[in-house]
Enzyme design. Sequence first.
Site, PDB file in Angstrom:
ATOM      1  N   ASP A  37     -21.019  25.680 -15.120  1.00 20.33           N
ATOM      2  CA  ASP A  37     -19.646  25.709 -14.604  1.00 20.33           C
ATOM      3  C   ASP A  37     -18.807  24.759 -15.442  1.00 20.33           C
ATOM      4  O   ASP A  37     -18.621  23.592 -15.093  1.00 20.33           O
ATOM      5  CB  ASP A  37     -19.656  25.306 -13.125  1.00 20.33           C
ATOM      6  CG  ASP A  37     -18.274  25.373 -12.489  1.00 20.33           C
ATOM      7  OD1 ASP A  37     -17.317  25.773 -13.184  1.00 20.33           O
ATOM      8  OD2 ASP A  37     -18.160  25.016 -11.302  1.00 20.33           O
ATOM      9  N   HIS A  38     -18.306  25.255 -16.571  1.00 20.36           N
ATOM     10  CA  HIS A  38     -17.579  24.422 -17.527  1.00 20.36           C
ATOM     11  C   HIS A  38     -16.200  25.001 -17.825  1.00 20.36           C
ATOM     12  O   HIS A  38     -15.945  26.195 -17.603  1.00 20.36           O
ATOM     13  CB  HIS A  38     -18.365  24.319 -18.837  1.00 20.36           C
ATOM     14  CG  HIS A  38     -19.577  23.462 -18.745  1.00 20.36           C
ATOM     15  ND1 HIS A  38     -20.329  23.119 -19.845  1.00 20.36           N
ATOM     16  CD2 HIS A  38     -20.182  22.868 -17.689  1.00 20.36           C
ATOM     17  CE1 HIS A  38     -21.337  22.348 -19.459  1.00 20.36           C
ATOM     18  NE2 HIS A  38     -21.277  22.197 -18.161  1.00 20.36           N
ATOM     19  N   GLY A 106     -20.372  15.494 -13.154  1.00 20.43           N
ATOM     20  CA  GLY A 106     -19.519  16.068 -14.178  1.00 20.43           C
ATOM     21  C   GLY A 106     -19.486  15.356 -15.511  1.00 20.43           C
ATOM     22  O   GLY A 106     -20.157  14.348 -15.731  1.00 20.43           O
ATOM     23  N   GLU A 107     -18.664  15.919 -16.398  1.00 20.22           N
ATOM     24  CA  GLU A 107     -18.481  15.380 -17.750  1.00 20.22           C
ATOM     25  C   GLU A 107     -16.996  15.360 -18.100  1.00 20.22           C
ATOM     26  O   GLU A 107     -16.235  16.229 -17.694  1.00 20.22           O
ATOM     27  CB  GLU A 107     -19.208  16.244 -18.804  1.00 20.22           C
ATOM     28  CG  GLU A 107     -20.663  16.496 -18.553  1.00 20.22           C
ATOM     29  CD  GLU A 107     -20.884  17.789 -17.783  1.00 20.22           C
ATOM     30  OE1 GLU A 107     -19.961  18.624 -17.705  1.00 20.22           O
ATOM     31  OE2 GLU A 107     -21.982  17.933 -17.223  1.00 20.22           O
ATOM     32  N   ASN A 110     -15.123  18.583 -19.466  1.00 19.31           N
ATOM     33  CA  ASN A 110     -14.627  19.644 -18.591  1.00 19.31           C
ATOM     34  C   ASN A 110     -13.625  19.181 -17.548  1.00 19.31           C
ATOM     35  O   ASN A 110     -12.873  20.006 -17.014  1.00 19.31           O
ATOM     36  CB  ASN A 110     -15.817  20.295 -17.873  1.00 19.31           C
ATOM     37  CG  ASN A 110     -16.792  20.907 -18.841  1.00 19.31           C
ATOM     38  OD1 ASN A 110     -16.446  21.824 -19.560  1.00 19.31           O
ATOM     39  ND2 ASN A 110     -18.006  20.374 -18.890  1.00 19.31           N
ATOM     40  N   SER A 172     -30.303  11.655 -11.870  1.00 15.92           N
ATOM     41  CA  SER A 172     -30.757  11.159 -13.175  1.00 15.92           C
ATOM     42  C   SER A 172     -31.384   9.777 -13.066  1.00 15.92           C
ATOM     43  O   SER A 172     -31.896   9.255 -14.049  1.00 15.92           O
ATOM     44  CB  SER A 172     -29.584  11.116 -14.161  1.00 15.92           C
ATOM     45  OG  SER A 172     -28.545  10.293 -13.663  1.00 15.92           O
ATOM     46  N   GLY A 173     -31.345   9.175 -11.876  1.00 16.50           N
ATOM     47  CA  GLY A 173     -31.905   7.849 -11.659  1.00 16.50           C
ATOM     48  C   GLY A 173     -32.030   7.588 -10.165  1.00 16.50           C
ATOM     49  O   GLY A 173     -31.794   8.483  -9.345  1.00 16.50           O
ATOM     50  N   THR A 190     -32.335  17.838 -15.323  1.00 19.58           N
ATOM     51  CA  THR A 190     -32.512  18.588 -16.576  1.00 19.58           C
ATOM     52  C   THR A 190     -33.615  18.012 -17.447  1.00 19.58           C
ATOM     53  O   THR A 190     -33.872  18.543 -18.530  1.00 19.58           O
ATOM     54  CB  THR A 190     -31.197  18.613 -17.376  1.00 19.58           C
ATOM     55  OG1 THR A 190     -30.747  17.270 -17.579  1.00 19.58           O
ATOM     56  CG2 THR A 190     -30.129  19.402 -16.629  1.00 19.58           C
TER      57      THR A 190
END
Length: 320
Positions: A37-38, A106-107, A110, A172-173, A190
């Site tokens: 979803d980008h 998110g990033e 995007n 991620s952690g 991932t």
Amino acid sequence: MVNIGYTLMCEQAGPKELVDYAVRAEAAGFDHIVTSDHYYPWLESQGHSPYAWSVLGAVAHATSRAELMSFVTCPIRRYHPAVVAQKAATIGVLSDGRFTLGLGAGENLNEHIVGAWPHVQQRHEMFEEALQIIRPLLGGETLTFSGNHYDVPDAYIWDRPDAPVPMAVAASGRQSATLAAEYGDAMVATDPEARLVEMYEQAGGAGRPRYGQVAICYGPDEAECRKIAHDQFRWFGLGWKVNTDLPDNDAFEAATRSVREEDVAAGISCGPDVDKHVEAFKKFVDAGFTHVALVQVGGDSQPMFLDWAQEQLLPRLRDL
């Protein structure tokens, strides 16, 4: 037995092609289908990025068996969390309850299109508030919410599937794994790291699904596959701490300029050897993931990949 998935990579195919690939993937025998979803592709060479939710709606209508999932949606900047809940519920109805809402923080790539990218502490706070908004709305509650980042004076979702849409939260952690256990029905990651599964289970997620994703590049010519993987997926090895903050395609081009073809091939299995691809998939199974989605790198190779997967790859993966 692990649940085997196929990834609709919105960055490497147009919307009509993605719907066609989803139908083919279900017919080939894949158990679930996930979609990125980008707003942008990672690299300009990938060449696509249609609106994932339109694609999901079409896929929900065109398929009948495979589970569906967003992998993953960021609900803190480009989308308001109350709207994310509404569209997730709609996909849940269209798919007859086959949809899981995958969520992550998110990033910049995007999300900056609607304004400045928040610093890491702020976006983690925003993400938790988003989860606090989305979950009760999916459960059929009328919500009034006032937080540090979001206000929802009055919201109710009128069209929902019979059972609430499950939420899968990216980890991620330890902090994000704990968040996933507290608010989610499943975890997403991932990297094939057993420690993430352990953290998630220790935080209360024991017995719940764990979703992973593995990129491969199947094709009859290993050298050509390596070139394709380097051209379109060399960003993959940068790691999420880098990928999260780079702002645009030019930044990803610059950050990956020194990445060599052999560097990419070391992390992405390439070529015709089914054993190599099975081994890449098996890393997630061994780490404790219950659902693993394959990414076939290269937009034009999807039909060929799906035929090969049905005949050779899926039978091998069923034996794991």
